[in-house]
Design a protein around this motif. Structure first.
Motif, short mmCIF file in Angstrom:
data_model
loop_
_atom_site.label_atom_id
_atom_site.label_comp_id
_atom_site.label_asym_id
_atom_site.label_seq_id
_atom_site.Cartn_x
_atom_site.Cartn_y
_atom_site.Cartn_z
N GLU A 60 36.33 41.09 59.34
CA GLU A 60 35.76 41.32 58.02
C GLU A 60 36.60 40.66 56.93
OE1 GLU A 60 34.19 44.03 60.88
OE2 GLU A 60 36.27 43.68 60.30
N GLU A 61 37.91 40.75 57.08
CA GLU A 61 38.80 40.11 56.10
C GLU A 61 38.66 38.59 56.14
OE1 GLU A 61 42.54 43.25 55.77
OE2 GLU A 61 42.43 41.91 57.50
N TRP A 64 35.46 37.57 54.43
CA TRP A 64 35.60 37.63 52.97
C TRP A 64 36.30 36.38 52.47
CZ3 TRP A 64 38.84 37.14 48.95
CH2 TRP A 64 38.45 37.67 47.71
N ASN A 95 34.60 33.64 49.95
CA ASN A 95 35.14 33.59 48.58
C ASN A 95 36.19 32.51 48.38
OD1 ASN A 95 34.04 36.18 47.08
ND2 ASN A 95 34.53 36.80 49.17
N PHE A 102 45.67 44.44 49.56
CA PHE A 102 44.70 43.53 48.93
C PHE A 102 45.46 42.55 48.06
CE2 PHE A 102 45.06 47.42 46.42
CZ PHE A 102 45.41 46.94 45.17
N GLU A 157 36.34 43.85 40.38
CA GLU A 157 35.26 43.50 41.29
C GLU A 157 35.75 42.67 42.48
OE1 GLU A 157 35.22 40.33 38.00
OE2 GLU A 157 35.68 42.46 38.24
N ASP A 184 39.56 42.62 43.53
CA ASP A 184 40.74 43.20 44.16
C ASP A 184 40.41 44.19 45.27
OD1 ASP A 184 42.14 41.65 42.43
OD2 ASP A 184 43.29 43.28 41.51
N ALA A 185 39.47 45.08 45.01
CA ALA A 185 39.18 46.15 45.97
C ALA A 185 38.71 45.62 47.32
CB ALA A 185 38.14 47.10 45.38
N ASP A 186 38.02 44.49 47.31
CA ASP A 186 37.45 43.94 48.54
C ASP A 186 38.31 42.85 49.19
OD1 ASP A 186 35.17 45.55 48.28
OD2 ASP A 186 34.24 44.10 46.93
N SER A 187 39.20 42.27 48.43
CA SER A 187 39.97 41.14 48.94
C SER A 187 41.03 41.58 49.95
CB SER A 187 40.66 40.41 47.78
OG SER A 187 41.69 41.22 47.23
#
Length: 326
Positions: free
Chosen positions: A230-231, A234, A238, A269, A276, A278-281
């Motif tokens: 998943e990482e 991402w 991105n 992270f 929008e 930071d939380a997902d990175s």
């Protein structure tokens, strides 16, 4: 049949043909590397020590003097043999690594690849041990010995790692063992003057990751990077946005000492200071971008792996038309 339709199909056929030729070349290369056929026998010092006793300790010390620090008297090692927590540790390691054949085979494949690209390489003695979960020193490599602390590979959710941050213990998987070993060898072959800028840091780790591409191609991209799938997904999706952020904020040649902590070092992270994102990175996104820059450089330049590893970050960057996919 329209000309546009013809060209579209011609381009598609060309791409497929290139992919087939590339795969054929890679397959032939791997066959050549397999012929090197390095054979090792991993020495399970962790087992030897856990099964030892007071009378057998002198013999073990004589066989492995470098595994016994002179700072400690025999009483220390005798107490360690009977310590309940140590016995639990030995037990868990042996449960996880009852059979070391698959790991040994992967290490042999790694050594075959290193030997192919670095002719003078001589395989070291490979010795397994425990380290009280000293995860900062999971693998130690010298010219003649490689020591692997198996208590750092019991599985990311193991109870022994309860007090270690999840973003660190996530890689405490047995599948990562050979990748960590490869990374330690990468450090031995990389030469780079003191890292001053964010780009320096990115290229340094990009070299490490490209080295892993070459010497452990049997591992997945996610494993080579130390990311979950998943990482990695991402990072791929991105990549263009991250690159734009670095360029627009003029970070590449910045010497701000806070930047490695934001984008290079292990972290839960990366820190763009944008809610929008930071939380997902994933952490270490700068390493990932450095990896792509080095990959791009190697595609565009006729340079050997050995030469690239000692090429300056400036030269790599200046001779790379790196352009992330949008």
């Amino acid at each position: 049949m329209s000309f546009k339709f013809y060209m579209k199909n011609f381009l598609l056929f060309s791409l497929i043909l290139i992919a087939v030729i590339s795969c054929k070349k890679e397959s032939q290369l791997e066959k050549e590397i397999d012929k090197i056929n390095i054979d090792i026998s991993v020495e399970r010092f962790d087992v030897f020590f856990s099964e030892s006793n007071i009378s057998g300790l002198p013999k073990l010390k004589k066989a492995y003097p470098f595994m016994f620090s002179e700072k400690f008297k025999d009483s220390f090692w005798i107490a360690k043999l009977s310590d309940t927590l140590q016995q639990m540790l030995f037990s868990e390691v042996q449960n996880t690594f009852q059979d070391f054949k698959s790991e040994e085979a992967e290490i042999e494949m790694l050594f075959n690849h290193i030997k192919y690209y670095f002719g003078p390489f001589n395989p070291p003695r490979v010795i397994t041990t425990t380290s009280d979960v000293d995860y900062r020193n999971k693998v130690i490599v010298t010219d003649t010995i490689a020591i692997i602390a198996l208590d750092n590979y019991l599985g990311g959710e193991h109870e022994f790692y309860a007090n270690i941050p999840k973003f660190i213990s996530a890689n405490f998987e047995k599948e990562q063992l050979v990748v960590d070993l490869a990374t330690e060898y990468a450090k031995k072959y990389i030469f780079q003057s003191q890292n001053k800028t964010l780009l320096d840091e990115m290229i340094f780790f990009g070299k490490q990751l490209y080295f892993n591409d070459v010497v452990v191609p049997f591992k997945t991209e996610a494993q080579r990077m130390g990311y979950s799938q998943e990482e990695l997904d991402w990072a791929k999706v991105n990549e263009s946005e991250v690159w734009r952020y670095f360029v627009e904020h003029e970070l590449l040649f910045s010497t701000d000492s806070k930047l490695p902590g934001r984008f290079i070092n292990a972290a839960p992270f990366s820190k763009f200071y944008l809610e929008e994102i930071d939380a997902d990175s994933p952490g270490r996104i700068g390493q990932y971008i450095g990896w792509q820059i080095v990959r791009s450089y190697m595609k565009q330049n006729n340079v050997s792996l050995e030469k690239m590893l000692i090429t300056s970050p400036e030269e790599i960057y200046n001779n790379t038309k790196y352009k992330p996919k949008k």
